[in-house]
Enzyme design. Sequence first.
Site, PDB file in Angstrom:
ATOM      1  N   LYS A 126      40.346  46.457  33.601  1.00  0.00           N
ATOM      2  CA  LYS A 126      40.189  45.240  32.804  1.00  0.00           C
ATOM      3  C   LYS A 126      39.081  44.306  33.304  1.00  0.00           C
ATOM      4  O   LYS A 126      38.384  43.712  32.505  1.00  0.00           O
ATOM      5  CB  LYS A 126      41.519  44.502  32.767  1.00  0.00           C
ATOM      6  CG  LYS A 126      42.577  45.314  32.008  1.00  0.00           C
ATOM      7  CD  LYS A 126      43.582  44.464  31.315  1.00  0.00           C
ATOM      8  CE  LYS A 126      44.719  44.104  32.211  1.00  0.00           C
ATOM      9  NZ  LYS A 126      45.937  43.787  31.440  1.00  0.00           N
ATOM     10  N   GLU A 196      48.412  41.448  37.185  1.00  0.00           N
ATOM     11  CA  GLU A 196      46.972  41.274  36.939  1.00  0.00           C
ATOM     12  C   GLU A 196      46.729  40.167  35.914  1.00  0.00           C
ATOM     13  O   GLU A 196      45.713  39.475  35.978  1.00  0.00           O
ATOM     14  CB  GLU A 196      46.349  42.606  36.497  1.00  0.00           C
ATOM     15  CG  GLU A 196      46.276  43.595  37.667  1.00  0.00           C
ATOM     16  CD  GLU A 196      45.703  44.951  37.284  1.00  0.00           C
ATOM     17  OE1 GLU A 196      44.743  45.010  36.509  1.00  0.00           O
ATOM     18  OE2 GLU A 196      46.243  45.974  37.779  1.00  0.00           O
ATOM     19  N   HIS A 200      44.864  35.868  36.313  1.00  0.00           N
ATOM     20  CA  HIS A 200      43.918  35.122  35.464  1.00  0.00           C
ATOM     21  C   HIS A 200      44.405  33.694  35.187  1.00  0.00           C
ATOM     22  O   HIS A 200      43.684  32.916  34.573  1.00  0.00           O
ATOM     23  CB  HIS A 200      43.748  35.828  34.106  1.00  0.00           C
ATOM     24  CG  HIS A 200      42.990  37.113  34.170  1.00  0.00           C
ATOM     25  ND1 HIS A 200      41.621  37.179  34.183  1.00  0.00           N
ATOM     26  CD2 HIS A 200      43.419  38.389  34.211  1.00  0.00           C
ATOM     27  CE1 HIS A 200      41.231  38.449  34.221  1.00  0.00           C
ATOM     28  NE2 HIS A 200      42.305  39.199  34.248  1.00  0.00           N
TER      29      HIS A 200
HETATM   30  P1  NAD Z   1      52.982  49.695  36.731  1.00  0.00           P
HETATM   31  O1  NAD Z   1      53.126  48.656  37.788  1.00  0.00           O
HETATM   32  O2  NAD Z   1      54.046  49.791  35.700  1.00  0.00           O
HETATM   33  O3  NAD Z   1      52.842  51.146  37.404  1.00  0.00           O
HETATM   34  C1  NAD Z   1      51.925  51.418  38.408  1.00  0.00           C
HETATM   35  C2  NAD Z   1      52.182  52.841  38.919  1.00  0.00           C
HETATM   36  O4  NAD Z   1      51.179  53.155  39.897  1.00  0.00           O
HETATM   37  C3  NAD Z   1      53.527  53.033  39.617  1.00  0.00           C
HETATM   38  O5  NAD Z   1      54.065  54.283  39.252  1.00  0.00           O
HETATM   39  C4  NAD Z   1      53.173  53.048  41.100  1.00  0.00           C
HETATM   40  O6  NAD Z   1      54.093  53.811  41.876  1.00  0.00           O
HETATM   41  C5  NAD Z   1      51.805  53.718  41.028  1.00  0.00           C
HETATM   42  N1  NAD Z   1      50.986  53.453  42.212  1.00  0.00           N
HETATM   43  C6  NAD Z   1      50.702  52.274  42.786  1.00  0.00           C
HETATM   44  N2  NAD Z   1      49.922  52.449  43.876  1.00  0.00           N
HETATM   45  C7  NAD Z   1      49.716  53.788  43.983  1.00  0.00           C
HETATM   46  C8  NAD Z   1      49.002  54.611  44.904  1.00  0.00           C
HETATM   47  N3  NAD Z   1      48.339  54.093  45.938  1.00  0.00           N
HETATM   48  N4  NAD Z   1      49.020  55.960  44.717  1.00  0.00           N
HETATM   49  C9  NAD Z   1      49.685  56.512  43.684  1.00  0.00           C
HETATM   50  N5  NAD Z   1      50.352  55.786  42.756  1.00  0.00           N
HETATM   51  C10 NAD Z   1      50.373  54.443  42.925  1.00  0.00           C
HETATM   52  O7  NAD Z   1      51.526  49.504  36.080  1.00  0.00           O
HETATM   53  P2  NAD Z   1      51.165  49.320  34.530  1.00  0.00           P
HETATM   54  O8  NAD Z   1      51.726  48.022  34.051  1.00  0.00           O
HETATM   55  O9  NAD Z   1      51.479  50.602  33.817  1.00  0.00           O
HETATM   56  O10 NAD Z   1      49.564  49.105  34.553  1.00  0.00           O
HETATM   57  C11 NAD Z   1      48.638  50.077  35.004  1.00  0.00           C
HETATM   58  C12 NAD Z   1      47.218  49.531  34.837  1.00  0.00           C
HETATM   59  O11 NAD Z   1      46.859  49.498  33.457  1.00  0.00           O
HETATM   60  C13 NAD Z   1      47.017  48.112  35.357  1.00  0.00           C
HETATM   61  O12 NAD Z   1      45.871  48.073  36.190  1.00  0.00           O
HETATM   62  C14 NAD Z   1      46.785  47.297  34.114  1.00  0.00           C
HETATM   63  O13 NAD Z   1      45.940  46.196  34.287  1.00  0.00           O
HETATM   64  C15 NAD Z   1      46.134  48.318  33.206  1.00  0.00           C
HETATM   65  N6  NAD Z   1      46.226  47.920  31.789  1.00  0.00           N
HETATM   66  C16 NAD Z   1      45.097  47.947  31.018  1.00  0.00           C
HETATM   67  C17 NAD Z   1      45.134  47.539  29.681  1.00  0.00           C
HETATM   68  C18 NAD Z   1      43.902  47.577  28.828  1.00  0.00           C
HETATM   69  O14 NAD Z   1      43.994  47.287  27.629  1.00  0.00           O
HETATM   70  N7  NAD Z   1      42.738  47.910  29.335  1.00  0.00           N
HETATM   71  C19 NAD Z   1      46.341  47.095  29.126  1.00  0.00           C
HETATM   72  C20 NAD Z   1      47.477  47.114  29.916  1.00  0.00           C
HETATM   73  C21 NAD Z   1      47.418  47.509  31.251  1.00  0.00           C
END
Ligand code: NAD
Length: 333
Positions: A126, A196, A200
């Site tokens: 993002k 995240e 902001h």
């Molecule tokens: P979440 O917190 O639900 O899940 C994160 C996962 O990553 C968990 O399974 C955790 O165990 C794993 N993880 C963390 N550190 C790790 C490591 N070192 N090695 C292996 N696995 C690891 O996260 P989420 O809410 O699904 O979000 C994921 C990403 O997607 C975020 O960065 C978020 O900003 C991004 N996102 C982007 C958009 C977009 O439109 N571009 C929209 C929503 C979310």
Amino acid sequence: MMINKAVKPIQVGVLGFGGLGQAAAKILATKQEMNLVAAADHQGYIYDPAGLNIDAAISTYRDRNTVGYSPNYGVLSSNSIQDVIDNAVVDGYFLALPNLPNTFMAEVAQQFIKSGWQGVLVDALKRTSAVEQLLELQSNLAKAGITYLTGCGATPGLLTAAAVVAAQSYAEIHSVKITFGVGIANWEAYRATIREDIAHMPGYDVEQARAMSDAEVATLLDKTDGIISLENMEHADDIMLELAGVCDRDRVTVGGVVDTRNPKKPLSTNVKVTGRTFEGKISTHTFTLGDETSMAANVCGPAFGYLKAGMALNRRGITGLFTAAEIMPQFVK
Ligand code: NAD
């Protein structure tokens, strides 16, 4: 004679098995062109070359916090990303990982480069500063044989790409205004996304948000009735549209409202592209997402559309870094 055109499905891995990672797995369960063979989380990974039992992986994660406890194919590991890179045969990964700290995704990209792995990587990053770090890896990714597509979620991603298409009617782009509405039933389903977003909010930064305990996040959300309102966010839509030649980054604004207690969207997600046509008329195109579509659908759908497009590039020997604003996603059947 009938020619057998059956092509082997793309072998896919999902790194990060939280809210988006699990939604990504559910989407892949419905696809013929892609086969989910690997998934990793913070404490372990699962790899089955025949394809994961997706329901079982999700329930293992829900009950025991890691897919590492999955029977037969699960492995507990504190170094799960490296272990998957070393042990799994995968064509392309969706990086559904938190970008906490803000350098994490670039570090993961470097891990792939160093490992000698070749294939396609797609993220849903993002922040502008996070995409800038990846831009510095452009030539290393290209040399390593990796086709990396960044910013391939909803915003940046789907809406940024829509802005590029909308811009074509104009001779000059005056503004691109992205406004998102996200509704989720509870914040714990998307911990990284919400942290995240908190980063902001006025008075917070990425490090502070990362350091907050779950209880502190819950207390903050209690104070705001579960609502996070954001404006003028540091969002990579700006640099992506600038690189794509659409407009300078200061003409791009992103803001929105997240309701962490109600799956109904608080407002309709949209992008408004205002410009001047060659005849001198000023006008605005608006692209609005259907209110019934969830954040997960609008992030993971595009991510796999870009992964398929990335595979087509990679097979033609085209490697390096691309953004969602310069490649058209392909529809995954
Ligand atoms: P979440 O917190 O639900 O899940 C994160 C996962 O990553 C968990 O399974 C955790 O165990 C794993 N993880 C963390 N550190 C790790 C490591 N070192 N090695 C292996 N696995 C690891 O996260 P989420 O809410 O699904 O979000 C994921 C990403 O997607 C975020 O960065 C978020 O900003 C991004 N996102 C982007 C958009 C977009 O439109 N571009 C929209 C929503 C979310």
